[in-house]
Design a protein around this motif. Structure first.
Motif, PDB file in Angstrom:
ATOM      1  N   GLY A 146       0.890  -1.343   0.162  1.00  0.00           N
ATOM      2  CA  GLY A 146       0.096  -0.076   0.027  1.00  0.00           C
ATOM      3  C   GLY A 146       0.756   1.262  -0.073  1.00  0.00           C
ATOM      4  N   TYR A 147       0.539   2.292  -0.697  1.00  0.00           N
ATOM      5  CA  TYR A 147       1.308   3.535  -1.113  1.00  0.00           C
ATOM      6  C   TYR A 147       0.357   4.475  -1.000  1.00  0.00           C
ATOM      7  CZ  TYR A 147       3.986  -0.438  -3.141  1.00  0.00           C
ATOM      8  OH  TYR A 147       4.614  -1.664  -3.111  1.00  0.00           O
ATOM      9  N   VAL A 148       1.194   5.758  -0.434  1.00  0.00           N
ATOM     10  CA  VAL A 148       0.110   7.069  -0.269  1.00  0.00           C
ATOM     11  C   VAL A 148       1.115   8.099  -0.004  1.00  0.00           C
ATOM     12  CG1 VAL A 148      -0.388   6.292   2.360  1.00  0.00           C
ATOM     13  CG2 VAL A 148      -1.966   7.927   1.035  1.00  0.00           C
ATOM     14  N   GLN A 164       9.547  -0.822   5.776  1.00  0.00           N
ATOM     15  CA  GLN A 164      10.446  -0.067   4.776  1.00  0.00           C
ATOM     16  C   GLN A 164      11.618  -0.955   4.026  1.00  0.00           C
ATOM     17  OE1 GLN A 164      13.584   2.073   7.119  1.00  0.00           O
ATOM     18  NE2 GLN A 164      13.646   3.679   5.530  1.00  0.00           N
ATOM     19  N   SER A 165      11.592  -0.723   2.887  1.00  0.00           N
ATOM     20  CA  SER A 165      12.346  -1.277   2.012  1.00  0.00           C
ATOM     21  C   SER A 165      13.750  -0.626   1.696  1.00  0.00           C
ATOM     22  CB  SER A 165      11.727  -1.530   0.505  1.00  0.00           C
ATOM     23  OG  SER A 165      10.799  -2.371   0.533  1.00  0.00           O
ATOM     24  N   SER A 166      14.785  -1.345   1.573  1.00  0.00           N
ATOM     25  CA  SER A 166      16.027  -0.672   1.373  1.00  0.00           C
ATOM     26  C   SER A 166      16.849  -1.709   0.693  1.00  0.00           C
ATOM     27  CB  SER A 166      16.697  -0.328   2.649  1.00  0.00           C
ATOM     28  OG  SER A 166      17.020  -1.422   3.732  1.00  0.00           O
ATOM     29  N   THR A 167      18.201  -1.047   0.053  1.00  0.00           N
ATOM     30  CA  THR A 167      19.180  -1.767  -0.787  1.00  0.00           C
ATOM     31  C   THR A 167      20.405  -1.705   0.250  1.00  0.00           C
ATOM     32  OG1 THR A 167      17.850  -1.653  -2.599  1.00  0.00           O
ATOM     33  CG2 THR A 167      20.361  -2.455  -2.909  1.00  0.00           C
ATOM     34  N   VAL A 178       5.511  12.587   3.728  1.00  0.00           N
ATOM     35  CA  VAL A 178       6.129  11.795   3.568  1.00  0.00           C
ATOM     36  C   VAL A 178       5.355  10.909   2.758  1.00  0.00           C
ATOM     37  CG1 VAL A 178       6.904   9.576   4.982  1.00  0.00           C
ATOM     38  CG2 VAL A 178       6.862  11.738   6.120  1.00  0.00           C
ATOM     39  N   ALA A 179       6.079  10.137   1.712  1.00  0.00           N
ATOM     40  CA  ALA A 179       5.502   9.342   0.669  1.00  0.00           C
ATOM     41  C   ALA A 179       5.925   7.901   0.992  1.00  0.00           C
ATOM     42  CB  ALA A 179       6.150   9.672  -0.482  1.00  0.00           C
ATOM     43  N   TYR A 185       9.255   3.294   2.241  1.00  0.00           N
ATOM     44  CA  TYR A 185       8.183   3.109   3.173  1.00  0.00           C
ATOM     45  C   TYR A 185       7.130   2.604   2.548  1.00  0.00           C
ATOM     46  CZ  TYR A 185      10.859   5.185   6.895  1.00  0.00           C
ATOM     47  OH  TYR A 185      11.677   5.607   7.843  1.00  0.00           O
ATOM     48  N   HIS A 186       6.189   1.676   3.273  1.00  0.00           N
ATOM     49  CA  HIS A 186       5.018   1.262   2.498  1.00  0.00           C
ATOM     50  C   HIS A 186       4.061   0.498   3.476  1.00  0.00           C
ATOM     51  CE1 HIS A 186       7.790  -2.173   2.081  1.00  0.00           C
ATOM     52  NE2 HIS A 186       6.817  -2.994   2.002  1.00  0.00           N
TER      53      HIS A 186
END
Length: 148
Positions: free
Chosen positions: A47-49, A76-79, A100-101, A107-108
């Motif tokens: 989900g994104y907002v 939170q996704s990261s590399t 904040v997106a 973040y999602h």
């Protein structure tokens, strides 16, 4: 006179002066561009907002829920060193007069175990929960797995 339960509780405990107005965090936050990336089968959805805080104090997103999913978590996704990682986070601060997106690659919301299949084009209501107990009901549009 109408009081939110938290405000009434603070008044009764003497922690909030009687003349004080305590605005809920969700009253100052606006959601835009809300969408869900639907994946095949029983895979979790994302989900994104974009959340904009028009208030003078930070707003703290600390969870979400939906009747359409058994569980909704903030991730939170990261590399790191070339490896994609994802971790659950307890909260997300939205600065005063800032935004904040929640977006792919960052973040999602992780939406687990749909109560019934969600198809592209469907609208799913998600309640965004804030640290003060307030909520912001937001409609998310379901999009296919290849959506950006």
């Amino acid at each position: 006179m109408s009081f939110r339960p938290l405000t009434l509780g603070l008044l009764l405990c003497g922690l909030l002066p009687a003349g004080s107005a305590m605005a809920a965090q969700a009253d100052h936050v606006r959601a835009s561009g809300a969408w869900i990336r639907v994946l095949p089968g029983s895979l979790p959805a994302g989900g994104y907002v974009t959340l904009r805080n028009d208030g003078d104090q930070p707003a703290v997103l600390d969870g979400a829920s939906s009747a359409a999913y058994a569980s909704v978590m903030l991730h939170q996704s990261s590399t790191e060193t070339g490896m994609g990682r994802m971790r659950m986070v307890g909260h997300l601060d939205i600065p005063p007069h800032g935004q904040v997106a929640l977006a792919p690659g960052g973040y999602h919301l992780m939406l687990m175990e749909a109560s019934k299949p969600v198809q592209p084009g469907d609208t799913v209501r998600i309640a965004l929960h804030f640290a003060d107990g307030s909520t912001l009901a937001t409609d998310f549009v379901a999009k296919p797995a290849n959506a950006l």
